[in-house]
Design an enzyme around this catalytic site. Structure first.
Site, PDB file in Angstrom:
ATOM      1  NE  ARG A  77      -2.203   1.823   3.297  1.00  0.00           N
ATOM      2  CZ  ARG A  77      -2.121   1.474   4.583  1.00  0.00           C
ATOM      3  NH1 ARG A  77      -2.765   0.422   5.042  1.00  0.00           N
ATOM      4  NH2 ARG A  77      -1.393   2.197   5.410  1.00  0.00           N
ATOM      5  CD  GLU A  79       4.066   4.356   6.439  1.00  0.00           C
ATOM      6  OE1 GLU A  79       5.173   4.074   6.927  1.00  0.00           O
ATOM      7  OE2 GLU A  79       3.004   4.229   7.065  1.00  0.00           O
ATOM      8  CG  ASN A  96       2.364   0.906   4.488  1.00  0.00           C
ATOM      9  OD1 ASN A  96       2.829   1.096   5.598  1.00  0.00           O
ATOM     10  ND2 ASN A  96       1.611   1.813   3.860  1.00  0.00           N
ATOM     11  CB  SER A 150      -4.274  -3.176   7.811  1.00  0.00           C
ATOM     12  OG  SER A 150      -3.870  -1.921   8.272  1.00  0.00           O
ATOM     13  CE  LYS A 192       8.122   5.534   8.040  1.00  0.00           C
ATOM     14  NZ  LYS A 192       7.977   4.129   8.519  1.00  0.00           N
ATOM     15  CE  LYS A 196       7.331  10.315   7.857  1.00  0.00           C
ATOM     16  NZ  LYS A 196       6.621   9.666   6.735  1.00  0.00           N
ATOM     17  CD  GLU A 224       6.458  -0.697   7.516  1.00  0.00           C
ATOM     18  OE1 GLU A 224       5.266  -0.391   7.518  1.00  0.00           O
ATOM     19  OE2 GLU A 224       7.258  -0.302   6.657  1.00  0.00           O
ATOM     20  N   GLY A 225       4.905   1.135  11.320  1.00  0.00           N
ATOM     21  CA  GLY A 225       3.965   1.417  12.390  1.00  0.00           C
ATOM     22  C   GLY A 225       4.097   2.851  12.871  1.00  0.00           C
ATOM     23  NE  ARG A 246      -4.343   5.382   7.552  1.00  0.00           N
ATOM     24  CZ  ARG A 246      -3.263   4.668   7.855  1.00  0.00           C
ATOM     25  NH1 ARG A 246      -3.278   3.842   8.874  1.00  0.00           N
ATOM     26  NH2 ARG A 246      -2.175   4.774   7.120  1.00  0.00           N
TER      27      ARG A 246
END
Lengths: 542, 542
Positions: A134, A154, A156, A161, A358, A419, A423-424, A518
């Site tokens: 994604r 970013e 993914n 998800s 990243k 950053k 991930e997350g 989102r």
């Protein structure tokens, strides 16, 4: 001169209309599985001892405006982005070079790398890799009169998800816009954005509407099909059982304990045409095995409720093991190694997961050497330009670098975000907090774990109202992120003598489509939907 | 000699299998809308202030055995039962005669009758009536070696619920039986009942299985289609708007405040091809109107969220107003009258609701006069015999009657149940409690409000395990009730001179199909699923 639609959107709605919208969302979401398990802060564990309750997923009351050109660009670029990250995943030499500094300072990265090295030493038995990706973007709109541009936040490569729930939100907003017909205005009053766009505007969902459609609805969201087609492509490419005697084939969804976002995952798994099982990360070693005498190393899954039954796993789809906190012991790493060395197609393998750091995103912005060109030898110049136009300026923090100079200067840092590689969400450092944060790190060695990115300026006047999972309703200024899904299946190339190139790298399936919008309140600089800070949304193109 | 399958059913399952079944049910139900809103005893109101939570509907872990002959008989009889109750509803003279005694002592019946009389005086403007019926049966199995027979418990003419959720339970149990394929035994171990039945056994769902099916699954449940086709037939038969100027047409679902069973209703309404609105009984008079100057009396609905929009109601489907407690004031009766005198097709009208009283069921058992024969002049003798075979012996409590003699004698009463005339469970008096209860009534006049029915003896060894809505799991002996759905649209006849007959009575649509299997713990003599005492189930034919 283009006037952006944010200042007067969403339209004012009456209390009765808001009541209609809210009750529709609450009922529609439960009926259609647009749901999450409630958090323990909302429903205490002692109320729901056996875990039967569900609640509506957090959603916006209105779809959000989004420029059609940016939406189309993001979709157009997806297969190229898929190919780029497949090619990166295929180049362990390049990844090692880029990651070297990180491997030294970051235990998580180091352990992932060790998993790869260990399997490499033994020899990989599976050359196929699946990526369900994604690519996430924000709109960069420094002026309220110029059309915004797309900037990648970013890419993914693991556990991307919300494809399942996002497609449902598109249906929900379409229902609100069109029931009973647009002129009834049950949910929303008139607004120019709701009016049908001129014929010829390439609204991909026009076929989904009656021919006399008089309304602008969110584009069709193909996320579930795109992700499912990717899983099916892997399952079929695995071909046949490598066990003796042959076993029936299945896919495993590797998931976390107490997953609140399970219905997003079920939206993908429940309509696949072959067996899919959910496997908790804590059960990898107890419920799967690799026969030490079978050099093909098929991964065998035994369902706990039927110990005499065995399935061979064609594809293991990770909706877990993406964050350091999930690796609680040496056994976690043994489990990850166990999966990686098996014959199952990994979605993703360790190299693909590393490609999502990243740091990679930052290195790709380099023009000299031109990594993107090298990874995409067949892409047209215009495609590469379009791809590069989505890169935000970003820097490493090497000694004496431009990036470090900006990061340590409070006034220059004020337009940037720091950053971590992993991930997350939840760990970014913003603006003037950056210099102090860097100085608080134990040593300058740790600077390598971060990249600095110029802040993106989303449309300042964007507003929406959200219904959170606990039922509270909040209105205000918002920031949105558009993610476009991609599925890519490729065959890893064989290393040639000098290790710098590979032959045989081949992309077997490459598709992009479906989206996640989102939206979060502007006050919160961070936000994953699952964490409850932000909401699922859809888009109205303008 | 037939050996019934109850003693060894359900098969023993391991803890791991039960865990698999429970977690599948919990997730599958939320994903597919097999849900109810939680009760306040499970989730206190202060936890879920805005009403976003849902929980799994109460279901059995296993489908329940049911003799195929009885299942087929119930389905075969449904259109005849539909016609019978349509014909009764069409005969106000007969209804008045049967109800006379009740009208005198029962305020609820009296008020319903008054609504009819009032509209009759003014003149009905709508000759069409819709019935969405459900005929409920229990198995009568006085011996464990003889095949049970079908005995009708009641015939529901109003608010026949659970068509939507019941169809989902059939799908859920089928999923548990067939995933990934029967031989995997993930949920259940082997059991003779799970094995495919011999070819030629008229298992109506055989076409829903792959041709190499090796398993017995619940028959396809067409409840939603049967009920929706009935609603569509009414909507289309209404033809066109009677308003000036013409208005768009809609159907109203009349519902209760705080309906926990809303998702059963939404399963019917959400996929209809025309506008459906939910209307609370408390909003009938504020949100619908009849123009006093339009002698055709179209019922006009104004959605509260869009006061400028008006719809004309073709059909009003009552999922409310069936119980006395719902009529809290004179205004409730005004609202019922308002609906009854409108041009909307009522599902049901007042006369159909009265036809559902237990008193009618009891009177129909009479052989002389033979009411059934009169109402079904075209039915074959064998059909009538089959229909009559489902009648349990039942009696009124008139002075000096056989019924009263039984009811007042403790030993004879011990094989009977005393039922009030009204819809809705929870008020039956059982066995030896009957004589004392009757004597406790203020006067013998009240005897007329009850009918006495011989108890049905369901298979004594039936067992199952149920998951309740609050997540608790209970195993034990159970009693099941099979309901078969029906939909019937008819045109009321015109009275002829003597009032005894009507001409023009015509059935325009008549269909039966779909089923509700409802299973409750044997300890509780009463139980509606919504009240939490009993569970939704499906059937495995034997």
């Amino acid at each position: 001169m283009h006037s952006l639609p944010y200042a007067n959107y969403p339209p004012f709605i009456s209390r009765e209309q808001e009541e209609y919208v809210l009750s529709t969302i609450k009922d529609w979401s439960i009926q259609h599985g647009l749901t999450v398990r409630p958090s323990s802060s909302f429903v205490p564990g002692e109320v729901d001892k056996s875990g039967v309750l569900a609640t509506t997923a957090p959603v916006t009351l209105f779809p959000s405006p989004f420029p059609e050109s940016c939406f189309r660009q993001a979709h157009f670029l997806q297969t190229t982005y898929n190919e780029l990250y497949a090619a990166i995943s295929n180049d362990e030499v390049w990844i090692e070079e880029v990651m070297k500094g990180l491997i030294e300072v970051d235990d998580f990265i180091k352990n992932l790398w060790k998993v790869h090295q260990s399997v490499k030493e033994e020899g990989y038995v599976q050359q196929l890799s699946l990526g369900l990706f994604r690519s996430d973007y924000m709109l960069h709109a420094p002026s309220s009169h110029e059309l915004p541009s797309l900037r990648q936040v970013e890419f993914n490569t693991i556990s991307s998800s919300f494809g399942g729930l996002s497609a449902l939100v598109t249906s929900l907003h379409t229902h609100l816009l069109t029931f009973t017909d647009p002129s009834a205005h049950l949910a929303y009053p008139n607004h120019p954005l709701f009016e049908a766009r001129e014929a010829g505007s390439a609204n991909s969902n026009s076929q989904a509407l009656p021919s006399d459609a008089t309304i602008n609805v969110p584009p069709v969201n193909d996320a579930v099909q795109v992700l499912q087609t990717g899983l099916s492509a892997a399952h079929e490419a695995y071909a046949s059982s490598k066990s003796e005697p042959k076993l029936p084939l299945c896919i495993l969804f590797l998931v976390q304990d107490h997953e609140r976002n399970i219905f997003d995952q079920l939206a993908l798994s429940s309509t696949l045409k072959f067996p899919v099982f959910r496997l908790l990360t804590s059960q990898i070693l107890s419920h799967t095995s690799i026969d030490p005498d079978n050099h093909l190393r098929p991964l065998v899954y035994t369902p706990p409720s039927s110990p005499a039954t065995r399935f061979e796993v064609t594809t293991i789809y990770l909706r877990a093991l993406y964050a350091p906190a999930e690796y609680t012991s040496a056994e976690s790493w043994s489990a990850r190694l166990h999966l990686e060395r098996s014959a199952a197609i990994k979605c993703p393998g360790v190299l693909s997961q590393l490609a999502g750091c990243k740091k990679v995103q930052q290195v790709l912005t380099s023009i000299s050497p031109d990594h993107v060109r090298r990874f995409l030898p067949n892409a047209s110049q215009s495609t590469l330009s379009s791809l590069r136009s989505t890169f935000a300026p970003q820097y490493d923090l090497n000694p004496n670098s431009e990036g470090l100079a900006i990061a340590l200067d409070e006034s220059r840092a004020a337009n940037h975000v720091l950053k971590p590689q992993r991930e997350g969400g939840g760990n970014n450092i913003y603006r003037t907090a950056i210099p102090g944060f860097l100085k608080s790190l134990p040593s300058k060695e740790h600077y390598r774990s971060y990249i600095l990115m110029e802040l993106i300026h989303p449309p300042a006047e964007a507003k929406n109202t959200v219904l959170r999972s606990d039922g509270t309703v909040i209105s205000g200024n918002v920031i949105s992120e558009l993610g476009v899904f991609g599925a890519c299946l490729w065959r890893q190339g064989e290393r040639t003598g000098d290790g710098a190139t590979r032959s045989g790298f081949e992309i077997l399936h490459n598709e992009g489509g479906g989206y996640l919008m989102r939206t979060k309140g502007k006050d919160s600089d961070e936000g994953g939907v699952a964490a409850g800070f932000s909401c699922l949304d859809s888009v109205l193109l303008y």
